[in-house]
Design an enzyme around this catalytic site. Structure first.
Site, PDB file in Angstrom:
ATOM      1  N   ASN A 189      -6.828 -11.359  -2.863  1.00  0.00           N
ATOM      2  CA  ASN A 189      -6.779  -9.968  -2.410  1.00  0.00           C
ATOM      3  C   ASN A 189      -8.041  -9.244  -2.847  1.00  0.00           C
ATOM      4  O   ASN A 189      -8.603  -9.545  -3.894  1.00  0.00           O
ATOM      5  CB  ASN A 189      -5.529  -9.290  -2.990  1.00  0.00           C
ATOM      6  CG  ASN A 189      -5.437  -7.820  -2.638  1.00  0.00           C
ATOM      7  OD1 ASN A 189      -5.295  -6.975  -3.513  1.00  0.00           O
ATOM      8  ND2 ASN A 189      -5.508  -7.485  -1.364  1.00  0.00           N
ATOM      9  N   GLY A 190      -8.487  -8.291  -2.027  1.00  0.00           N
ATOM     10  CA  GLY A 190      -9.623  -7.468  -2.409  1.00  0.00           C
ATOM     11  C   GLY A 190     -10.844  -7.629  -1.528  1.00  0.00           C
ATOM     12  O   GLY A 190     -11.899  -7.074  -1.828  1.00  0.00           O
ATOM     13  N   GLY A 191     -10.725  -8.345  -0.422  1.00  0.00           N
ATOM     14  CA  GLY A 191     -11.899  -8.621   0.392  1.00  0.00           C
ATOM     15  C   GLY A 191     -12.111  -7.700   1.568  1.00  0.00           C
ATOM     16  O   GLY A 191     -13.023  -7.927   2.373  1.00  0.00           O
ATOM     17  N   ALA A 196      -5.306  -5.502   2.694  1.00  0.00           N
ATOM     18  CA  ALA A 196      -4.888  -4.116   2.496  1.00  0.00           C
ATOM     19  C   ALA A 196      -5.617  -3.211   3.489  1.00  0.00           C
ATOM     20  O   ALA A 196      -5.159  -3.003   4.605  1.00  0.00           O
ATOM     21  CB  ALA A 196      -5.151  -3.685   1.057  1.00  0.00           C
ATOM     22  N   GLN A 199       8.161  -4.742  -3.452  1.00  0.00           N
ATOM     23  CA  GLN A 199       7.341  -4.599  -4.659  1.00  0.00           C
ATOM     24  C   GLN A 199       7.803  -3.403  -5.477  1.00  0.00           C
ATOM     25  O   GLN A 199       7.983  -2.309  -4.945  1.00  0.00           O
ATOM     26  CB  GLN A 199       5.861  -4.406  -4.337  1.00  0.00           C
ATOM     27  CG  GLN A 199       5.029  -4.493  -5.628  1.00  0.00           C
ATOM     28  CD  GLN A 199       3.590  -4.073  -5.482  1.00  0.00           C
ATOM     29  OE1 GLN A 199       3.292  -2.918  -5.214  1.00  0.00           O
ATOM     30  NE2 GLN A 199       2.684  -5.030  -5.685  1.00  0.00           N
ATOM     31  N   MET A 203       0.850  -1.197   0.000  1.00  0.00           N
ATOM     32  CA  MET A 203       0.000   0.000   0.000  1.00  0.00           C
ATOM     33  C   MET A 203       0.880   1.239   0.000  1.00  0.00           C
ATOM     34  O   MET A 203       1.720   1.400   0.896  1.00  0.00           O
ATOM     35  CB  MET A 203      -0.918   0.011   1.218  1.00  0.00           C
ATOM     36  CG  MET A 203      -2.017  -1.037   1.194  1.00  0.00           C
ATOM     37  SD  MET A 203      -3.053  -0.983   2.678  1.00  0.00           S
ATOM     38  CE  MET A 203      -1.994  -1.869   3.851  1.00  0.00           C
ATOM     39  N   GLU A 232       4.623   0.070  -3.237  1.00  0.00           N
ATOM     40  CA  GLU A 232       5.198   0.016  -4.583  1.00  0.00           C
ATOM     41  C   GLU A 232       6.260   1.113  -4.743  1.00  0.00           C
ATOM     42  O   GLU A 232       6.017   2.280  -4.454  1.00  0.00           O
ATOM     43  CB  GLU A 232       4.116   0.223  -5.636  1.00  0.00           C
ATOM     44  CG  GLU A 232       4.662   0.231  -7.055  1.00  0.00           C
ATOM     45  CD  GLU A 232       3.662   0.762  -8.081  1.00  0.00           C
ATOM     46  OE1 GLU A 232       3.907   0.588  -9.289  1.00  0.00           O
ATOM     47  OE2 GLU A 232       2.649   1.364  -7.669  1.00  0.00           O
ATOM     48  N   CYS A 268      -2.124  -2.350 -10.051  1.00  0.00           N
ATOM     49  CA  CYS A 268      -2.603  -1.052  -9.575  1.00  0.00           C
ATOM     50  C   CYS A 268      -3.149  -0.224 -10.732  1.00  0.00           C
ATOM     51  O   CYS A 268      -2.462  -0.017 -11.739  1.00  0.00           O
ATOM     52  CB  CYS A 268      -1.481  -0.287  -8.888  1.00  0.00           C
ATOM     53  SG  CYS A 268      -2.031   1.306  -8.216  1.00  0.00           S
ATOM     54  N   LYS A 305       1.634  -9.370  -8.737  1.00  0.00           N
ATOM     55  CA  LYS A 305       0.274  -9.085  -8.281  1.00  0.00           C
ATOM     56  C   LYS A 305      -0.511  -8.532  -9.471  1.00  0.00           C
ATOM     57  O   LYS A 305      -0.102  -7.536 -10.082  1.00  0.00           O
ATOM     58  CB  LYS A 305       0.302  -8.082  -7.134  1.00  0.00           C
ATOM     59  CG  LYS A 305      -1.053  -7.783  -6.507  1.00  0.00           C
ATOM     60  CD  LYS A 305      -0.859  -6.938  -5.245  1.00  0.00           C
ATOM     61  CE  LYS A 305      -2.188  -6.684  -4.546  1.00  0.00           C
ATOM     62  NZ  LYS A 305      -3.037  -5.711  -5.244  1.00  0.00           N
TER      63      LYS A 305
END
Length: 476
Positions: A211-213, A239, A84, A16, A40, A113, A152
């Protein structure tokens, strides 16, 4: 290879921007995260960095030409941290990976992203439409570094295209794929497509990290297992849920948020995290409480000292600064101590020293300290006279303060550094703090004394007004 990081059956702190710096990563590990990703970092910026072992902070810093620390890590996270990067160039990606590989557990390429800072130049989610480049980057990294390589991604508009890309990525030899279950155009308010993630998990043999929940599926530690089951994945990457309360990684349940913020701030102080970055992370944890009394104090803070004051950690701040200063002094070489021998060159006070930019925080310099001190002493501001040597184009500067002159007897590579060196000579000769790391925010005893005197004077005047009915100085 023994000791290589495994991505099977893990719970990870997601990369993040502005959040995944060292204090947050260490906090997540303390609370039970198996793996932590840094924010990143763009290859074009990282390729210009040089590696510095920071003995004061006991960290490894990757420092840009402008002296900004782009990436800071430490031994505590070495076996768990994934670096990353944002890249669209195989060769540059490999250069960066080789720069950091000895200090991290794995390398990850951001291919998901959708934000402009990531997609410009063909990075991030822009890579999803160029599978040839995806393959070229990953193959170059897998074959060129000794640590595991991962990537990712986001899901593509069709399931068939998503699975095709995933299989192609697997063939490059990567150790895992993290899949954010949203399309490039979708944002956190949109529901995550667990079916796509599950299809990818069934299509490849390597670990898939779901990822994303965080929006509606993962609110507590107990939801992590449910998210794994919903996506058919053995691993999960968190995240926003972790950003809001990093103790979500605790199997025993979350801790009170105030306690979590205190622990975060302790790491931020210990590792000299930039105050604005610390403030940003604390505000993310505060969320809907940013307008509270505490939230307003955090938002108004400009320094780590002010952040500490907001949480009642004044004593911890002072003690941490003393420890860092003591460690710095203990590491000073005999050569440095020789630098502080004062000599006279005619009417000029000199020391044989070089200006070391890394010893000072980005926002403070010795020149700034000297200027501020002069203003508070109601002196004329310092003046600098700089000369350049013809044979090597090196610079030497002399600063004049109250008709007294100071300079370093050593020559510098730039006019700016020469001026800073002369300011250091002046400050050390006068016994004035110069703002070195470990002492910068507690470096104004003179300032505080003057402010105390001013406050006392104003109080005395007020008492005179209260007693006599008019100011002591009278009126016109």
């Amino acid at each position: 290879m023994a000791g290589r990081l495994s991505f099977a059956n893990i719970t990870a702190l997601a990369p993040m921007v502005r959040v995944g710096t060292l204090p947050m990563r260490l906090l997540a590990l303390d609370y039970g995260a198996d793996v932590v990703y840094c924010e990143e970092l763009i290859d074009i910026k990282m390729v210009q960095c040089h590696r510095v072992e920071n003995e004061v902070l006991q960290t490894v810093d990757f420092v840009a030409p402008d002296d900004r620390v782009m990436f800071r890590t430490c031994e505590k996270e070495k076996q768990k941290v994934v670096f990353q990067m944002g890249t669209a160039d195989p060769e540059r990606a490999l250069t960066v990976a080789r720069l950091v590989e000895k200090d991290v557990a794995a390398i990850d390429v951001n291919m998901g992203c959708p934000k402009e800072y990531s997609t410009k130049g063909g990075m991030g989610a822009a890579l999803l439409s160029d599978p040839d480049k995806v393959e070229a980057i990953l193959r170059k990294l897998v074959g060129g570094v000794s640590v595991p390589v991962t990537c990712k991604i986001r899901i593509l508009p069709s399931l068939e295209d998503t699975l095709s890309l995933a299989r192609r990525i697997e063939k490059t030899g990567v150790a895992a794929i993290a899949v954010h279950g949203r399309f490039k155009e979708e944002r956190p308010r949109h529901p995550v497509h667990c079916d796509y993630i599950g299809a990818v998990a069934r299509a490849v043999a390597i670990p898939v990290i779901a990822n994303g929940g965080s929006l509606d599926l993962v609110k507590t530690h107990g939801d992590i297992r449910a998210f794994k089951e919903a996506t058919g994945s053995t691993s999960v990457m968190l995240a926003r849920a972790a950003m809001w309360n990093p103790s979500i990684f605790r199997s025993a349940g979350p801790l009170p948020l105030h306690d979590v913020m205190i622990q975060y701030l302790k790491y931020a102080l210990r590792y000299d995290n930039h105050a604005f970055n610390s403030k940003y992370c604390l505000c993310q944890m505060l969320r809907d409480k940013v307008e509270s009394v505490l939230g307003k104090r955090v938002q108004a803070a400009q320094t780590n000292r002010e952040l500490s004051d907001a949480y009642g950690l004044e004593d911890l701040f002072k003690e941490t600064q003393k420890q860092l200063e003591a460690r710095r002094d203990a590491l000073l070489s005999p050569e440095w101590r020789q630098d502080n021998v004062i000599t006279m060159d005619g009417d000029v006070t000199t020391m044989a020293l070089k200006f070391q930019r890394r010893e000072y925080p980005p926002q403070l310099t010795p020149k700034m300290f000297l200027l501020e001190w002069s203003r508070r002493q109601k002196m004329e501001q310092p003046t600098y006279q700089t000369v350049q040597r013809a044979q090597d184009r090196a610079f030497q500067s002399t600063v004049t303060v109250e008709d007294r002159k100071y300079r370093s007897s050593l020559w510098e590579k730039s006019k700016k550094f020469a001026e800073q060196a002369s300011a250091v000579v002046c400050l050390r000769s006068l016994g004035i703090p110069e703002g070195r790391v470990g002492a910068e925010t507690d470096a104004w005893p003179q300032k505080r004394k003057m402010e105390d005197n001013r406050d006392a004077e104003e109080k005395r005047k007020k008492q005179t007004v209260d007693a006599d009915g008019e100011p002591e100085t009278g009126g016109l």
